[in-house]
Enzyme design. Structure first.
Site, PDB file in Angstrom:
ATOM      1  N   TRP A 171       0.870  -1.190   0.000  1.00  0.00           N
ATOM      2  CA  TRP A 171       0.000   0.000   0.000  1.00  0.00           C
ATOM      3  C   TRP A 171       0.906   1.240   0.000  1.00  0.00           C
ATOM      4  O   TRP A 171       1.816   1.347   0.829  1.00  0.00           O
ATOM      5  CB  TRP A 171      -0.883  -0.045   1.254  1.00  0.00           C
ATOM      6  CG  TRP A 171      -1.779   1.134   1.437  1.00  0.00           C
ATOM      7  CD1 TRP A 171      -2.642   1.678   0.537  1.00  0.00           C
ATOM      8  CD2 TRP A 171      -1.924   1.907   2.650  1.00  0.00           C
ATOM      9  NE1 TRP A 171      -3.317   2.737   1.102  1.00  0.00           N
ATOM     10  CE2 TRP A 171      -2.890   2.903   2.388  1.00  0.00           C
ATOM     11  CE3 TRP A 171      -1.341   1.859   3.910  1.00  0.00           C
ATOM     12  CZ2 TRP A 171      -3.285   3.826   3.350  1.00  0.00           C
ATOM     13  CZ3 TRP A 171      -1.726   2.779   4.871  1.00  0.00           C
ATOM     14  CH2 TRP A 171      -2.685   3.744   4.580  1.00  0.00           C
ATOM     15  N   ASP A 252      -0.222  -5.314   9.730  1.00  0.00           N
ATOM     16  CA  ASP A 252      -1.230  -4.330   9.346  1.00  0.00           C
ATOM     17  C   ASP A 252      -2.495  -5.106   8.984  1.00  0.00           C
ATOM     18  O   ASP A 252      -2.522  -5.858   8.011  1.00  0.00           O
ATOM     19  CB  ASP A 252      -0.739  -3.511   8.146  1.00  0.00           C
ATOM     20  CG  ASP A 252      -1.746  -2.451   7.729  1.00  0.00           C
ATOM     21  OD1 ASP A 252      -2.809  -2.349   8.374  1.00  0.00           O
ATOM     22  OD2 ASP A 252      -1.483  -1.730   6.748  1.00  0.00           O
ATOM     23  N   LYS A 288     -12.896  -0.835   6.598  1.00  0.00           N
ATOM     24  CA  LYS A 288     -13.481  -1.731   5.580  1.00  0.00           C
ATOM     25  C   LYS A 288     -14.463  -2.715   6.196  1.00  0.00           C
ATOM     26  O   LYS A 288     -15.574  -2.881   5.707  1.00  0.00           O
ATOM     27  CB  LYS A 288     -12.398  -2.517   4.846  1.00  0.00           C
ATOM     28  CG  LYS A 288     -11.127  -1.767   4.595  1.00  0.00           C
ATOM     29  CD  LYS A 288     -11.292  -0.728   3.522  1.00  0.00           C
ATOM     30  CE  LYS A 288     -10.166   0.270   3.602  1.00  0.00           C
ATOM     31  NZ  LYS A 288      -9.269   0.280   2.517  1.00  0.00           N
TER      32      LYS A 288
END
Ligand code: PGU
Length: 443
Positions: A171, A252, A288
């Protein structure tokens, strides 16, 4: 209070205008700007480029084309292309705002303690020895990004190594977060573009080659942008290498529940490490999996060797947070805590979460089928195999630029598409665009 003191207070509160002003905004801004007799101190600053992910939203909004499609940012959309607020989130939120005992006081520096405990249990599991032994320090954070940044600042100050290894690719914001915090960013091999899978050999070589104590960033599941995760056996071998070299894992977890639809299956890698490593860090996001993007609800956990050490670490995390933003917002964390803390709401959440994961999986098979029908050159099996929110299509930068310019489809320049932005109706349109790009634009 009367006289000058009362006047000063009224000025401070904006109830009356300061002496010498006429009290209206136009008059206040009428002074010439060049009063210092030199150019503005900002005059030398170059304009920064738009963010490669969030900047796409702006470009998309400004595009008047009726068939435009936004597959840039990883945000879930319904079949009608609309943002989704989960029913269970609405329910918990209603209860929260109508509760006569709720208030808007400051939270503590570490945030909502119930939220922190439940977040820890969600990620590590209630049977985790470190959870049971109170060996994990958890603070509420400004979603996943905030957790990464607070973790990075903590490591910069207290960890013996300032070197962090990120998967290649990762990312885009990871690099920025860790660099800004003053860590040295290096990469380890992750993706193999020839197989569209994991470059496991390269990954293991790079882990073995990292100096001991280095920090290793791991995506807990649904690797962004590739959608390629290690198998359980590969996780085991990575753990061996990481523990053998005394590296520090920093997980993460931005997609727990989104990869497989199961919260526990998506935490399996993390839990394996938590059972074996004396220390690790975890950044969690509810953006999310609860669809709470803008609420900025997340947590940072630091797994420690003892309960006493965890208390000390918690005290230092507060030292990082206090001068940065003082304390986190109440609202999102209140909603999350209500859902995680109620068996009934938790079950409802699980159903809605696996509904989102299922719709994404369906989009994978629809897009794959649409490309197969068109006979688009190349193998598109990876679209089916990859997991999580994204598909790493393999389109080159030039092909992406073509798809955006001609077809008004927005995606990141590395060829990543957010599968959640697709619908049964738009899969064909995307397949037409991809087919055109693959046939007519050389990589
Ligand atoms: N970590 C990973 C791996 C992510 O993909 C994201 C979000 C985050 C952390 C941060 O999420 P928070 O919103 O701070 O909880 N990535 C998305 C969202 C857009 C963005 O870049 O922030 C994405 O599209 O990649």
């Amino acid at each position: 209070m009367s006289g000058p003191a009362s006047r000063r207070l009224q000025v401070l509160r904006g109830q009356i205008a300061p002496p010498g002003s006429t009290g209206n905004a136009a008059a206040m801004s009428a002074e010439p700007v060049a009063a210092y007799g030199r150019p503005s101190v900002w005059a030398h600053i170059p304009e920064a480029p738009a963010d490669p992910i969030l900047g796409l939203n702006e470009a998309f909004k400004a595009d008047p084309h009726p068939s435009k499609l936004n597959l840039g940012v990883g945000a879930y959309r319904t079949e009608d292309g609309k943002p989704l607020v989960l029913n269970v989130v609405r329910k918990a939120e209603m209860a929260l705002v109508t509760d006569p005992n709720s208030n808007k006081e400051y939270l503590g520096i570490a945030g909502n303690a119930v939220f922190c405990r439940l977040s820890r249990e969600l990620a590590f599991g209630t049977s985790c020895q470190a959870v049971r032994g109170n060996r994990i320090a958890t603070v509420q954070s400004l979603s996943g990004t905030g957790a990464l940044r607070v973790g990075a600042e903590f490591l910069k100050e207290h960890h013996p190594s300032k070197v962090i290894y990120l998967p290649q690719p990762t990312w885009g914001n990871h690099t920025k977060v860790f660099k800004r915090a003053g860590l040295e960013v290096r990469t380890y091999r992750y993706y193999d573009s020839t197989t569209c899978g994991l470059n496991f050999q390269g990954l293991m070589e790079d882990l073995m080659g990292a100096p001991s104590d280095s920090i290793i960033l791991l995506h807990a599941c649904a690797h962004n942008p590739t959608g390629v995760d290690p198998t359980p056996d590969q996780w085991k071998q990575m753990l061996k290498a990481i523990a053998g070299k005394q590296l520090l894992p920093f997980f993460d977890s931005a997609y727990q529940g989104f990869a497989s639809g199961s919260l526990s299956a998506d935490a399996a890698g993390l839990r394996m490490f938590a059972d074996a490593c004396p220390q690790l860090l975890l950044a969690q996001s509810y953006a999310k999996n609860m669809g709470m993007y803008g609420e900025r609800a997340g947590a940072l956990s630091v797994l420690c060797s003892s309960q006493g050490e965890a208390a000390v670490v918690a005290s230092q995390l507060k030292q990082v947070i206090r001068p940065m933003y003082s304390n986190p917002p109440r609202h999102g964390a209140g909603i999350v805590a209500a859902i995680l803390g109620s068996p009934e709401l938790f079950r409802e959440w699980e159903v809605e979460l696996s509904g989102m994961a299922d719709r994404i999986k369906l989009m994978r098979s629809k897009l794959h089928e649409a490309l197969r029908q068109r006979g688009t050159p190349g193998s598109w099996e990876h679209i089916l195999k990859q997991i999580g929110m994204f598909s790493y299509t393999g389109l080159s930068k030039r092909q992406v630029e073509h798809v955006t310019k001609k077809w008004h489809i927005y995606m990141t320049l590395d060829g990543r598409i957010s599968m959640a932005g697709l619908s049964a109706k738009t899969c064909g349109y995307l397949a037409d665009a991809m087919d055109d790009a693959v046939r007519n634009v050389p990589k």
